[in-house]
Design a protein around this motif. Structure first.
Motif, PDB file in Angstrom:
ATOM      1  N   THR A 194      44.351 -15.639  51.628  1.00 43.59           N
ATOM      2  CA  THR A 194      44.732 -15.773  50.226  1.00 43.59           C
ATOM      3  C   THR A 194      46.191 -15.163  49.914  1.00 43.59           C
ATOM      4  O   THR A 194      47.203 -15.832  49.417  1.00 43.59           O
ATOM      5  CB  THR A 194      43.797 -16.084  48.635  1.00 43.59           C
ATOM      6  OG1 THR A 194      42.752 -16.755  49.852  1.00 43.59           O
ATOM      7  CG2 THR A 194      43.996 -16.612  48.084  1.00 43.59           C
ATOM      8  N   ILE A 195      45.968 -14.360  49.856  1.00 40.93           N
ATOM      9  CA  ILE A 195      47.031 -13.358  50.265  1.00 40.93           C
ATOM     10  C   ILE A 195      48.488 -13.864  50.891  1.00 40.93           C
ATOM     11  O   ILE A 195      49.799 -14.005  50.065  1.00 40.93           O
ATOM     12  CB  ILE A 195      46.641 -11.715  49.692  1.00 40.93           C
ATOM     13  CG1 ILE A 195      46.126 -11.465  48.326  1.00 40.93           C
ATOM     14  CG2 ILE A 195      48.050 -10.532  48.938  1.00 40.93           C
ATOM     15  CD1 ILE A 195      45.629 -10.228  48.685  1.00 40.93           C
ATOM     16  N   VAL A 196      48.321 -13.621  51.846  1.00 35.22           N
ATOM     17  CA  VAL A 196      49.027 -14.453  52.608  1.00 35.22           C
ATOM     18  C   VAL A 196      49.835 -15.250  52.890  1.00 35.22           C
ATOM     19  O   VAL A 196      50.986 -15.628  52.478  1.00 35.22           O
ATOM     20  CB  VAL A 196      48.714 -13.772  54.317  1.00 35.22           C
ATOM     21  CG1 VAL A 196      49.719 -13.665  55.079  1.00 35.22           C
ATOM     22  CG2 VAL A 196      48.760 -12.289  54.463  1.00 35.22           C
ATOM     23  N   ARG A 197      49.002 -16.293  52.887  1.00 34.92           N
ATOM     24  CA  ARG A 197      49.527 -17.802  52.519  1.00 34.92           C
ATOM     25  C   ARG A 197      49.144 -18.414  51.635  1.00 34.92           C
ATOM     26  O   ARG A 197      49.756 -19.624  51.611  1.00 34.92           O
ATOM     27  CB  ARG A 197      48.009 -18.534  53.572  1.00 34.92           C
ATOM     28  CG  ARG A 197      48.006 -17.821  55.142  1.00 34.92           C
ATOM     29  CD  ARG A 197      47.300 -18.557  55.778  1.00 34.92           C
ATOM     30  NE  ARG A 197      46.790 -18.683  57.035  1.00 34.92           N
ATOM     31  CZ  ARG A 197      46.286 -18.354  58.211  1.00 34.92           C
ATOM     32  NH1 ARG A 197      46.048 -19.904  57.874  1.00 34.92           N
ATOM     33  NH2 ARG A 197      46.103 -18.376  59.547  1.00 34.92           N
ATOM     34  N   VAL A 198      49.345 -17.898  50.471  1.00 32.23           N
ATOM     35  CA  VAL A 198      49.187 -18.636  49.141  1.00 32.23           C
ATOM     36  C   VAL A 198      50.113 -17.901  48.209  1.00 32.23           C
ATOM     37  O   VAL A 198      50.959 -18.485  47.479  1.00 32.23           O
ATOM     38  CB  VAL A 198      47.260 -18.968  48.247  1.00 32.23           C
ATOM     39  CG1 VAL A 198      48.130 -19.824  47.262  1.00 32.23           C
ATOM     40  CG2 VAL A 198      46.987 -20.131  49.424  1.00 32.23           C
ATOM     41  N   LEU A 199      49.699 -16.271  47.632  1.00 39.96           N
ATOM     42  CA  LEU A 199      50.472 -15.843  46.691  1.00 39.96           C
ATOM     43  C   LEU A 199      51.562 -15.307  46.805  1.00 39.96           C
ATOM     44  O   LEU A 199      52.401 -15.257  46.521  1.00 39.96           O
ATOM     45  CB  LEU A 199      49.036 -14.140  46.159  1.00 39.96           C
ATOM     46  CG  LEU A 199      47.342 -15.209  45.675  1.00 39.96           C
ATOM     47  CD1 LEU A 199      46.853 -13.582  45.538  1.00 39.96           C
ATOM     48  CD2 LEU A 199      47.644 -15.367  44.522  1.00 39.96           C
ATOM     49  N   ILE A 200      51.155 -14.916  48.344  1.00 37.39           N
ATOM     50  CA  ILE A 200      52.704 -14.015  48.342  1.00 37.39           C
ATOM     51  C   ILE A 200      54.300 -15.254  48.443  1.00 37.39           C
ATOM     52  O   ILE A 200      55.420 -14.776  47.946  1.00 37.39           O
ATOM     53  CB  ILE A 200      52.622 -13.132  49.449  1.00 37.39           C
ATOM     54  CG1 ILE A 200      51.591 -12.144  49.559  1.00 37.39           C
ATOM     55  CG2 ILE A 200      54.394 -13.084  50.118  1.00 37.39           C
ATOM     56  CD1 ILE A 200      51.709 -11.008  50.731  1.00 37.39           C
ATOM     57  N   PRO A 201      53.685 -16.072  48.843  1.00 37.36           N
ATOM     58  CA  PRO A 201      54.771 -17.063  49.183  1.00 37.36           C
ATOM     59  C   PRO A 201      55.195 -17.880  47.462  1.00 37.36           C
ATOM     60  O   PRO A 201      55.723 -17.828  47.707  1.00 37.36           O
ATOM     61  CB  PRO A 201      53.909 -19.100  50.450  1.00 37.36           C
ATOM     62  CG  PRO A 201      53.535 -17.983  51.066  1.00 37.36           C
ATOM     63  CD  PRO A 201      53.018 -16.866  50.454  1.00 37.36           C
ATOM     64  N   ALA A 202      54.195 -18.264  46.873  1.00 38.99           N
ATOM     65  CA  ALA A 202      54.012 -18.765  45.744  1.00 38.99           C
ATOM     66  C   ALA A 202      55.243 -17.631  44.977  1.00 38.99           C
ATOM     67  O   ALA A 202      55.667 -17.970  43.828  1.00 38.99           O
ATOM     68  CB  ALA A 202      52.795 -19.006  45.357  1.00 38.99           C
ATOM     69  N   ALA A 203      55.019 -16.402  45.041  1.00 37.29           N
ATOM     70  CA  ALA A 203      55.664 -15.430  44.526  1.00 37.29           C
ATOM     71  C   ALA A 203      56.831 -15.027  44.973  1.00 37.29           C
ATOM     72  O   ALA A 203      57.227 -13.439  44.661  1.00 37.29           O
ATOM     73  CB  ALA A 203      54.685 -14.683  44.124  1.00 37.29           C
ATOM     74  N   MET A 204      57.562 -15.584  46.126  1.00 34.64           N
ATOM     75  CA  MET A 204      58.517 -15.452  46.649  1.00 34.64           C
ATOM     76  C   MET A 204      59.882 -15.272  46.213  1.00 34.64           C
ATOM     77  O   MET A 204      60.194 -13.805  46.418  1.00 34.64           O
ATOM     78  CB  MET A 204      58.766 -15.996  47.827  1.00 34.64           C
ATOM     79  CG  MET A 204      59.615 -15.302  48.821  1.00 34.64           C
ATOM     80  SD  MET A 204      59.322 -13.513  49.592  1.00 34.64           S
ATOM     81  CE  MET A 204      57.864 -13.800  50.015  1.00 34.64           C
ATOM     82  N   ASN A 205      59.816 -15.601  45.251  1.00 31.81           N
ATOM     83  CA  ASN A 205      61.163 -16.248  44.167  1.00 31.81           C
ATOM     84  C   ASN A 205      61.251 -14.379  43.542  1.00 31.81           C
ATOM     85  O   ASN A 205      62.789 -14.214  42.970  1.00 31.81           O
ATOM     86  CB  ASN A 205      61.117 -17.563  43.400  1.00 31.81           C
ATOM     87  CG  ASN A 205      61.851 -18.699  44.290  1.00 31.81           C
ATOM     88  OD1 ASN A 205      62.015 -18.524  44.878  1.00 31.81           O
ATOM     89  ND2 ASN A 205      61.421 -19.547  43.458  1.00 31.81           N
ATOM     90  N   GLY A 206      60.204 -14.218  42.635  1.00 27.90           N
ATOM     91  CA  GLY A 206      59.997 -13.263  41.812  1.00 27.90           C
ATOM     92  C   GLY A 206      60.503 -11.613  42.803  1.00 27.90           C
ATOM     93  O   GLY A 206      61.198 -10.837  42.490  1.00 27.90           O
ATOM     94  N   ILE A 207      59.528 -11.999  43.694  1.00 26.37           N
ATOM     95  CA  ILE A 207      59.640 -11.033  45.129  1.00 26.37           C
ATOM     96  C   ILE A 207      60.867 -10.690  45.592  1.00 26.37           C
ATOM     97  O   ILE A 207      61.821  -9.404  45.170  1.00 26.37           O
ATOM     98  CB  ILE A 207      58.511 -10.946  46.193  1.00 26.37           C
ATOM     99  CG1 ILE A 207      57.097 -10.294  45.362  1.00 26.37           C
ATOM    100  CG2 ILE A 207      58.881  -9.388  47.066  1.00 26.37           C
ATOM    101  CD1 ILE A 207      55.981 -11.184  46.542  1.00 26.37           C
TER     102      ILE A 207
END
Length: 301
Positions: A194-207
């Motif tokens: 979930t972290i690798v495939r969902v959360l990080i891609p969804a939060a990538m703009n901010g990161i």
């Protein structure tokens, strides 16, 4: 009927339509005016920095060796050190900062200790960079007896970037809608998936925005580099030794403007400033391109 009237009177947005319309128009004009002023100020500042330096740039200046006495020196080693130290610092700070942010967002328990840790991270993010430079001196110069080196400058810059990357990653992960996370769990995904495939891609703009900020800051940083990597280079163009002196372009600009005795010091400073601003803008553009491509891909699909 009385309930309708009481509800209307309780409405905080109810009032005279003419006054509300006038206030909205004034507010809109004020916002547009301030926005235009800020944009013009930024463009004017960029124009003042670039107009004197860019037309005078040459390949011999970008890749030439600096000169202590004669005019016509270049910035080759300093420019190389800038990218080299930036790369090393991001190589250290991005994995550690993202890991710390993910831990605080997903795994850290809710207690006073974690709250205190968050306060400390926020405090470190606002600490002046010279404090990290003094820490680098104490660690690399005095404790490990390494002297002023590229390694000390890169690691000190990584320490400078860590608090910002940690907080940006944590807030970006927390901003992802919980429905996405719950849907991933409902499909049978593990927490790691979930972290690798969902959360990080969804939060990538901010990161990526956080990475752009720390990359631009690191590329233009001078205080940390002066104290940990020095104000000189090894004298060679392609020197990748971690234990060489690591004067960067920002430090070279400061040195030429304040202490250099070469006849064309002012011209070198103008060209160095133009190169520094140009590459900071280029770094932000390079980091943004993958996001634009990903956004267009998602819109088409």
């Amino acid at each position: 009927m009385s309930n309708v009237n009481s509800a209307a009177n309780a409405n905080p947005f109810r009032g005279k339509r003419g006054i509300n319309s006038f206030n909205n128009r004034v507010f809109t004009i004020a916002v547009w005016t301030l926005g235009i002023v800020v944009v013009l100020f930024i463009l004017g500042l960029l124009f003042l920095i670039l107009k004197d330096g860019l037309p005078k740039l040459s390949w011999s200046f970008l890749f030439g060796l600096p000169s202590e006495i004669d005019e016509g020196g270049g910035i080759g080693p300093a420019l190389l050190n800038s990218f080299y130290i930036l790369f090393l610092s991001l190589l250290i700070s991005i994995p550690l900062g993202m890991a710390a942010g993910i831990y605080l967002a997903e795994f850290a328990p809710v207690n006073k200790l974690i709250s205190f840790v968050r306060i400390c991270v926020e405090g470190l993010a606002s600490v002046p960079s010279i404090i990290f430079g003094l820490f680098g001196i104490a660690l690399f110069v005095e404790t490990f007896q390494l002297g002023l080196t590229i390694l000390g400058g890169a690691v000190s810059l990584a320490f400078l970037n860590l608090p910002v990357l940690t907080r940006v990653t944590e807030e970006s992960i927390r901003a992802v809608p919980k429905e996405l996370k719950n849907a991933s769990f409902a499909l049978g995904a593990t927490h790691l998936q979930t972290i690798v495939r969902v959360l990080i891609p969804a939060a990538m703009n901010g990161i990526i925005t956080g990475i752009c900020l720390v990359a631009g800051r690191a590329f233009g940083e001078s205080a940390v580099i002066i104290l940990t990597a020095g104000v000189t280079t090894s004298g060679e163009m392609w020197d990748f030794s971690l234990f060489s002196s690591g004067e960067t372009l920002a430090v070279h600009l400061w040195y030429v403007q304040s202490e250099a005795i070469v006849p064309d010091a002012q011209e070198i400073a103008q060209k160095s400033a133009a190169v520094l601003v140009f590459f900071v803008l280029l770094i932000n553009l390079v980091f943004r391109i993958p996001l634009w491509l990903n956004s267009r891909k998602m819109q088409r699909s």
